[in-house]
Write a protein that holds these residues in place. Structure first.
Motif, PDB file in Angstrom:
ATOM      1  N   ALA A 351      38.433  34.178 -73.479  1.00 53.66           N
ATOM      2  CA  ALA A 351      38.673  35.573 -73.839  1.00 53.66           C
ATOM      3  C   ALA A 351      38.328  36.513 -72.681  1.00 53.66           C
ATOM      4  O   ALA A 351      39.064  37.462 -72.392  1.00 53.66           O
ATOM      5  N   ALA A 354      40.979  36.253 -70.065  1.00 51.45           N
ATOM      6  CA  ALA A 354      42.197  36.947 -70.470  1.00 51.45           C
ATOM      7  C   ALA A 354      42.066  38.450 -70.252  1.00 51.45           C
ATOM      8  O   ALA A 354      43.008  39.110 -69.795  1.00 51.45           O
ATOM      9  N   ARG A 355      40.917  38.998 -70.564  1.00 57.12           N
ATOM     10  CA  ARG A 355      40.696  40.430 -70.351  1.00 57.12           C
ATOM     11  C   ARG A 355      40.782  40.773 -68.870  1.00 57.12           C
ATOM     12  O   ARG A 355      41.363  41.797 -68.483  1.00 57.12           O
ATOM     13  N   ALA A 358      44.290  40.679 -67.776  1.00 55.47           N
ATOM     14  CA  ALA A 358      45.050  41.800 -68.322  1.00 55.47           C
ATOM     15  C   ALA A 358      44.740  43.102 -67.595  1.00 55.47           C
ATOM     16  O   ALA A 358      45.333  44.137 -67.901  1.00 55.47           O
ATOM     17  N   HIS A 428      49.225  40.457 -65.026  1.00 54.62           N
ATOM     18  CA  HIS A 428      49.258  40.155 -66.452  1.00 54.62           C
ATOM     19  C   HIS A 428      50.558  39.440 -66.803  1.00 54.62           C
ATOM     20  O   HIS A 428      51.629  39.769 -66.312  1.00 54.62           O
ATOM     21  N   ALA A 430      52.461  37.846 -70.366  1.00 60.84           N
ATOM     22  CA  ALA A 430      52.369  37.750 -71.821  1.00 60.84           C
ATOM     23  C   ALA A 430      52.094  36.328 -72.281  1.00 60.84           C
ATOM     24  O   ALA A 430      51.482  36.110 -73.327  1.00 60.84           O
ATOM     25  N   THR A 433      48.331  35.748 -72.658  1.00 65.62           N
ATOM     26  CA  THR A 433      47.756  36.261 -73.898  1.00 65.62           C
ATOM     27  C   THR A 433      47.991  35.295 -75.043  1.00 65.62           C
ATOM     28  O   THR A 433      47.092  34.995 -75.831  1.00 65.62           O
ATOM     29  N   CYS A 436      45.758  32.222 -74.607  1.00 64.77           N
ATOM     30  CA  CYS A 436      44.368  32.504 -74.948  1.00 64.77           C
ATOM     31  C   CYS A 436      44.179  32.579 -76.458  1.00 64.77           C
ATOM     32  O   CYS A 436      43.172  32.111 -77.003  1.00 64.77           O
ATOM     33  N   LEU A 437      45.150  33.154 -77.149  1.00 63.32           N
ATOM     34  CA  LEU A 437      45.066  33.200 -78.608  1.00 63.32           C
ATOM     35  C   LEU A 437      45.104  31.794 -79.198  1.00 63.32           C
ATOM     36  O   LEU A 437      44.414  31.501 -80.180  1.00 63.32           O
TER      37      LEU A 437
END
Length: 502
Positions: A351, A354-355, A358, A428, A430, A433, A436-437
């Motif tokens: 997480a 990912a931040r 991003a 970044h 997509a 994201t 990571c989810l």
């Protein structure tokens, strides 16, 4: 053992510094004209200061070092005052055992202070110190601690920034008071030391303290029944080998000062160099050093070494009985707590990465990775009983090995992911994201397999940015997904949790 990896030669430098610090401390005590017993007490104090003080910051280490005599000298005074009063002495010793173990709830500082207090009481028994010797012993301890601190914080400072922070004990219980893990282990330690004290005195009215010392040290850095049993076995193995070396080396020397001093220095080096890797090797050097010190005191003979082994077995038996019968915690309970911490650590690393990817400049996955590495160190210690060559639990051993391999793979992937996230040019994407989810969902299924599966993240609607950094991050995330998927079978493939019952 002696060719094992030593990044930055940290073990080598720490061991050499210990020899220097302890050697200078003993020399300083001897130079003041204090007797041999005081020099031994000072050397022990310096060894403990360099060995047990493990606060994460230099300032914290300095504070703990200053507090050592504050805690240790009153215990030293109590132990000498109770010389010749066995019942009161034994009761006080067990009280020190309880308080010393319970202090571990205060983290590295409490652990160091508890060990120092116990060893001050132990040292008075080893030296058969009487009240009249207290001023000399106290002066030796203070002088030795000052010299050791001067070496540690002035002459030879060793930076540890490259190492992950020490992991806290696994949260086996969130309770307070009697429900706290440190309190539970303190009760176990008192039971073990009480057994060792009683049986040890039946075997020998003079050297019973070795049994108590064995029981005490077996409980250091253990959290479960399996860890304690394996540690007891390793202590006996190291003691047997150390006694054999003592018969070949220490006994023929007859306490000759120069060669004995050189060999004691070699043993100190061996204790510090092998301690992070092998408890058996560390105990080998501790036992040999004890034999050499007995030689200096003029009381060494083969029968004394045999008695040392008997007392070690008594102490190990006391520890085994205590962890089996008194508030037992299974290897499964301890290991399960570490695995859950590791899985949460993986999710936090992903997480945070990912931040960062991003575009959040405040996000930094590096500390999370260091925390995960520290948790995996704790997991390896907890899982070691199941991986022991003598473990008869073949199926559980296989599953434990699979869990460890998969989590090590997770650590490699999050390290790589953090390195990519640190690249300011990694844009970044997509797909990152979504990946990571998926990692978070995979961890959630492993932590709570009965929960309803979350919906798969939707495919990205925009054309992804095929930046090299993004591609590398995506490769690490895919590897992380694969490693997490590989954990499902060993964790939940059997009728029970994989490592249960140990």
């Amino acid at each position: 053992m002696f060719v094992a990896a030593d990044p930055g030669r940290l073990r080598l430098r720490t061991s050499a510094r210990a020899v220097l610090g302890i050697g200078l401390a003993v020399a300083a005590v001897a130079a003041t004209g204090l007797p041999l017993t005081a020099a031994i007490a000072g050397g022990l104090a310096a060894l403990l200061a360099l060995f047990t003080v493990a606060d994460p910051t230099v300032r914290g280490q300095a504070v703990t070092t200053v507090l050592l005599p504050v805690v240790g000298l009153p215990v030293l005074a109590l132990a000498t005052a109770l010389h010749g009063r066995p019942l009161a002495r034994d009761a006080a010793f067990l009280a020190v055992v309880f308080c010393g173990v319970a202090a571990r709830r205060r983290g590295p500082r409490g652990n160091a202070l508890g060990i120092f207090a116990f060893m001050m009481f132990f040292a008075t028994q080893f030296l058969h110190a009487v009240p009249g010797e207290l001023p000399r012993l106290a002066a030796a301890v203070l002088l030795a601690l000052a010299v050791a601190a001067g070496v540690r914080f002035g002459v030879w400072r060793i930076e540890r920034r490259s190492l992950p922070p020490a992991a806290a004990p696994a949260p086996l219980s969130a309770g307070r008071g009697p429900a706290h893990p440190a309190t539970r282990q303190a009760v176990q330690a008192v039971a073990a030391c009480g057994f060792a004290l009683a049986v040890g005195q039946v075997v020998s009215g003079e050297r019973w303290y070795w049994a108590v010392g064995t029981a005490w040290w077996i409980f250091v850095n253990t959290a479960s029944r399996g860890e304690t049993l394996v540690r007891g076995f390793r202590r006996i193995l190291g003691t047997v080998c150390g006694i054999a070396a003592g018969l070949l080396i220490a006994v023929p020397l007859h306490g000759a000062p120069a060669p004995t001093a050189a060999l004691v220095a070699a043993c100190v080096f061996g204790i510090f160099y092998t301690a992070p890797l092998s408890y058996s090797w560390m105990m080998f050097f501790v036992t040999l050093m004890a034999g050499l010190l007995y030689g200096l005191l003029g009381v060494l003979h083969p029968g004394l070494l045999a008695l040392r082994l008997e007392q070690t077995v008594i102490g190990a038996l006391g520890a085994a009985l205590a962890v089996t019968a008194v508030l037992p915690v299974t290897t499964h309970a301890a290991t399960d707590a570490w695995i859950r911490r590791a899985l949460h650590g993986v999710r936090e690393c992903a997480a945070e990465s990912a931040r960062r990817l991003a575009g959040d400049p405040a996000a930094d996955p590096a500390p999370r990775v260091a925390e995960l590495e520290a948790v995996l160190v704790g997991l390896r210690m907890s899982i070691a009983p199941l991986l022991h060559p003598l473990s008869p639990l073949r199926a559980r051993k296989s599953r434990a090995r699979q869990v460890m391999v998969a989590l090590d793979d997770c650590a490699r992937q999050v390290r790589g992911l953090a390195e990519v996230a640190a690249d300011p040019d990694a844009s970044h994407d997509a797909r990152l994201t979504a990946a990571c989810l998926r990692v978070e969902a995979a961890v959630g299924r492993l932590v709570n397999p009965a929960a309803r599966p979350a919906a798969e993240p939707a495919a990205p609607g925009a054309e992804p940015h095929h930046h090299p950094g993004a591609e590398r991050a995506l490769a690490h995330l895919h590897g992380l997904e694969a490693a997490l998927a590989g954990l499902a079978a060993p964790l939940y493939g059997g009728a029970r949790a994989p490592l249960a019952g140990a």
